[in-house]
Scaffold this active site. Structure first.
Site, PDB file in Angstrom:
ATOM      1  N   ARG A  56     -17.244  -2.613 -13.982  1.00 53.52           N
ATOM      2  CA  ARG A  56     -17.063  -2.858 -12.546  1.00 53.52           C
ATOM      3  C   ARG A  56     -15.587  -3.067 -12.252  1.00 53.52           C
ATOM      4  O   ARG A  56     -15.066  -2.604 -11.254  1.00 53.52           O
ATOM      5  CB  ARG A  56     -17.902  -4.058 -12.074  1.00 53.52           C
ATOM      6  CG  ARG A  56     -17.554  -4.469 -10.642  1.00 53.52           C
ATOM      7  CD  ARG A  56     -18.608  -5.315  -9.944  1.00 53.52           C
ATOM      8  NE  ARG A  56     -19.286  -6.264 -10.776  1.00 53.52           N
ATOM      9  CZ  ARG A  56     -18.750  -7.397 -11.265  1.00 53.52           C
ATOM     10  NH1 ARG A  56     -17.500  -7.720 -11.001  1.00 53.52           N
ATOM     11  NH2 ARG A  56     -19.471  -8.184 -12.020  1.00 53.52           N
ATOM     12  N   TYR A 108     -15.769   8.460  12.911  1.00 57.32           N
ATOM     13  CA  TYR A 108     -16.983   8.853  12.188  1.00 57.32           C
ATOM     14  C   TYR A 108     -18.126   7.892  12.530  1.00 57.32           C
ATOM     15  O   TYR A 108     -17.915   6.673  12.597  1.00 57.32           O
ATOM     16  CB  TYR A 108     -16.676   8.837  10.689  1.00 57.32           C
ATOM     17  CG  TYR A 108     -17.866   9.095   9.810  1.00 57.32           C
ATOM     18  CD1 TYR A 108     -18.436  10.366   9.730  1.00 57.32           C
ATOM     19  CD2 TYR A 108     -18.434   8.077   9.055  1.00 57.32           C
ATOM     20  CE1 TYR A 108     -19.531  10.599   8.926  1.00 57.32           C
ATOM     21  CE2 TYR A 108     -19.525   8.311   8.242  1.00 57.32           C
ATOM     22  CZ  TYR A 108     -20.071   9.580   8.181  1.00 57.32           C
ATOM     23  OH  TYR A 108     -21.153   9.804   7.382  1.00 57.32           O
ATOM     24  N   ASP A 180      -8.107   7.684   7.994  1.00 60.50           N
ATOM     25  CA  ASP A 180      -9.196   8.368   7.291  1.00 60.50           C
ATOM     26  C   ASP A 180      -8.811   9.840   7.228  1.00 60.50           C
ATOM     27  O   ASP A 180      -8.841  10.547   8.232  1.00 60.50           O
ATOM     28  CB  ASP A 180     -10.502   8.144   8.058  1.00 60.50           C
ATOM     29  CG  ASP A 180     -11.704   8.786   7.365  1.00 60.50           C
ATOM     30  OD1 ASP A 180     -11.508   9.771   6.624  1.00 60.50           O
ATOM     31  OD2 ASP A 180     -12.833   8.315   7.583  1.00 60.50           O
ATOM     32  N   LYS A 205     -16.734  14.866   0.609  1.00 61.87           N
ATOM     33  CA  LYS A 205     -16.475  16.061   1.411  1.00 61.87           C
ATOM     34  C   LYS A 205     -15.564  17.031   0.642  1.00 61.87           C
ATOM     35  O   LYS A 205     -15.927  17.485  -0.407  1.00 61.87           O
ATOM     36  CB  LYS A 205     -15.915  15.641   2.770  1.00 61.87           C
ATOM     37  CG  LYS A 205     -16.666  14.456   3.414  1.00 61.87           C
ATOM     38  CD  LYS A 205     -18.102  14.770   3.799  1.00 61.87           C
ATOM     39  CE  LYS A 205     -18.936  13.538   4.155  1.00 61.87           C
ATOM     40  NZ  LYS A 205     -18.346  12.627   5.127  1.00 61.87           N
TER      41      LYS A 205
HETATM   42  C1  LIG Z   1     -18.545  11.321   5.564  1.00 61.06           C
HETATM   43  C2  LIG Z   1     -17.425  10.558   6.165  1.00 61.06           C
HETATM   44  C3  LIG Z   1     -17.277   9.180   5.936  1.00 61.06           C
HETATM   45  C4  LIG Z   1     -18.287   8.388   5.130  1.00 61.06           C
HETATM   46  O1  LIG Z   1     -18.286   8.757   3.783  1.00 61.06           O
HETATM   47  P1  LIG Z   1     -19.582   8.675   2.826  1.00 61.06           P
HETATM   48  O2  LIG Z   1     -19.070   9.233   1.561  1.00 61.06           O
HETATM   49  O3  LIG Z   1     -20.666   9.469   3.471  1.00 61.06           O
HETATM   50  O4  LIG Z   1     -19.946   7.224   2.729  1.00 61.06           O
HETATM   51  C5  LIG Z   1     -16.188   8.546   6.505  1.00 61.06           C
HETATM   52  N1  LIG Z   1     -15.295   9.215   7.273  1.00 61.06           N
HETATM   53  C6  LIG Z   1     -15.407  10.530   7.515  1.00 61.06           C
HETATM   54  C7  LIG Z   1     -14.386  11.214   8.368  1.00 61.06           C
HETATM   55  C8  LIG Z   1     -16.477  11.251   6.979  1.00 61.06           C
HETATM   56  O5  LIG Z   1     -16.600  12.556   7.256  1.00 61.06           O
END
Ligand SMILES: *Cc1c(COP(=O)(O)O)cnc(C)c1O
Length: 387
Positions: A56, A108, A180, A205
């Site tokens: 962890r 998001y 982000d 992604k």
């Molecule tokens: C998918 C996404 C998230 C969240 O990520 P997860 O891996 O699904 O928890 C946060 N910000 C953006 C812009 C995203 O596309």
């Protein structure tokens, strides 16, 4: 003496993506380091170990991924998490009760839910504004604002936030700027170089890139912030397993060439949709008429792989198109090698229905994969013409 002056500090993006964290295994010479599927580590004497005690706290496969992601964002410290939401949650542990967070109004959906329905219960205050207008950002910061949360390009309308100006306004207000960077990826945009304090990713992604792993990351060059995040990474424990880290590390090796292909397909699709009689509006920052085009051109190395468009007609017309594509799968998420189509107002953005932030019902969002562009264009043309 070798004439090579090559060193990781000078390596270019593609080289960093393939080599940082991936030195050949010293024990066997394996060119790909092993997946350290271990929870705990033998110690030589109590408290004396080789840097790893318990997975962890730290795991060698995770360390490899963290080093690689930090290098790609040109940051000093990387931290990997079990999901993008875990990365965002841990970032918010930097704050104290009473602090205010200003976020983009088209953040998001999961981020919006986390802020409003979870973290607001613990004494943090949140407000939302269209941060693509720098005046709106300026007007919305408060004396107790400690964090400004930006996505650019935004989802699903691909609005662009000027990061240099956002960093200036945030810092003048005494707040940190977190970006982000999931949509752009570090191949196309490096927020730390533009003044941001923190970069956050859903590695699910484009970084993972194959729709086969869920993960997240935070990168910073601020030592004190990194230490605080590392404490909470271990204390709250939202860490990824070694195999998931390995999958993301494998994914980023091809990030540069994948982003080129995603972007090429997005550009071709944007041009095709603009000329299509069933299409009313196309949202893609690469188009000259896009309101964020000039800022995107300055702060990005390309306009990215995501686009959305509004149909002539109703929400039902848009829903029909989404069910009639064959190469594009109807699914949430984005950034994989396979093309996806989705209907935001009934899928990713359904919870915003009826609110001022609701998205148009005739809007469709595309995440073009890296298939042959002609197959994608034919697929869209067929679906649009029959809907
Ligand atoms: C998918 C996404 C998230 C969240 O990520 P997860 O891996 O699904 O928890 C946060 N910000 C953006 C812009 C995203 O596309």
């Amino acid at each position: 003496m070798s004439p090579r002056t090559s060193s990781p500090a000078r390596w270019r993006f593609e080289t960093l993506a393939i080599h940082v964290g991936s030195d050949p295994d010293p024990a066997t010479g394996a060119v790909i380091p092993p997946i350290y599927q271990a929870a705990t580590y033998a110690q030589e004497s109590p408290g004396h170990h080789k840097g790893y005690e318990y997975s962890r706290t730290a795991n060698p496969t995770r360390s490899a991924l963290e080093a690689c992601l930090a290098s790609l964002e040109r940051g000093d410290h990387g931290l990997a998490f079990a999901s993008g939401m875990a990365a965002i949650t841990t970032t918010l542990y930097l704050l104290e009760p009473g602090d205010h967070v200003l976020a983009g109004s088209d953040a998001y959906g999961g981020t919006f839910r986390l802020f409003q329905q979870v973290l607001a219960r613990y004494g943090l205050a949140f407000s939302f504004a269209d941060l693509s207008e720098i005046e709106a950002l300026q007007a919305a910061v408060r004396p107790e604002t400690k964090l400004v949360w930006v996505e650019t390009p935004t989802n699903p309308l691909l609005r662009i936030v000027g990061l240099e100006a956002a960093a200036e306004v945030s810092h003048a207000a005494g707040a940190l700027l977190a970006v982000d960077n999931t949509f752009a990826t570090p191949y196309l945009q490096r927020p730390l170089e533009l003044g941001a304090d923190l970069v956050v990713h859903s590695t699910t992604k484009y970084l993972g890139g194959h729709s086969d792993v869920v993960g997240g990351a935070v990168i910073t060059s601020d030592e004190a912030i990194a230490e605080n995040l590392r404490f909470h990474q271990n204390a709250a424990g939202m860490v990824p397993g070694p195999f998931d880290c390995w999958l993301v590390l494998r994914g980023v090796k091809t990030l540069a060439i994948r982003m080129q292909a995603h972007q090429r397909n997005a550009e071709l699709i944007a041009d095709f949709l603009i000329g299509h009689p069933r299409v009313a509006t196309v949202h893609y920052p690469g188009l000259a008429h896009h309101p964020g085009h000039d800022i995107a051109e300055r702060q990005m190395q390309g306009f990215g792989g995501m686009l959305s468009f509004e149909m002539e007609g109703t929400g039902d017309d848009a829903r029909r198109v989404a069910t009639r594509t064959k190469v594009f799968s109807l699914a949430e998420s984005l950034g994989g090698v396979e093309s996806l189509i989705e209907h935001p107002s009934s899928m990713t953005h359904a919870t915003l229905a009826g609110s001022p932030m609701a998205v148009p019902e005739n809007l469709l969002r595309l995440s073009p994969g890296i298939e042959h562009p002609d197959d994608l264009l034919e697929d869209l043309d067929r679906a649009l013409s029959s809907a």
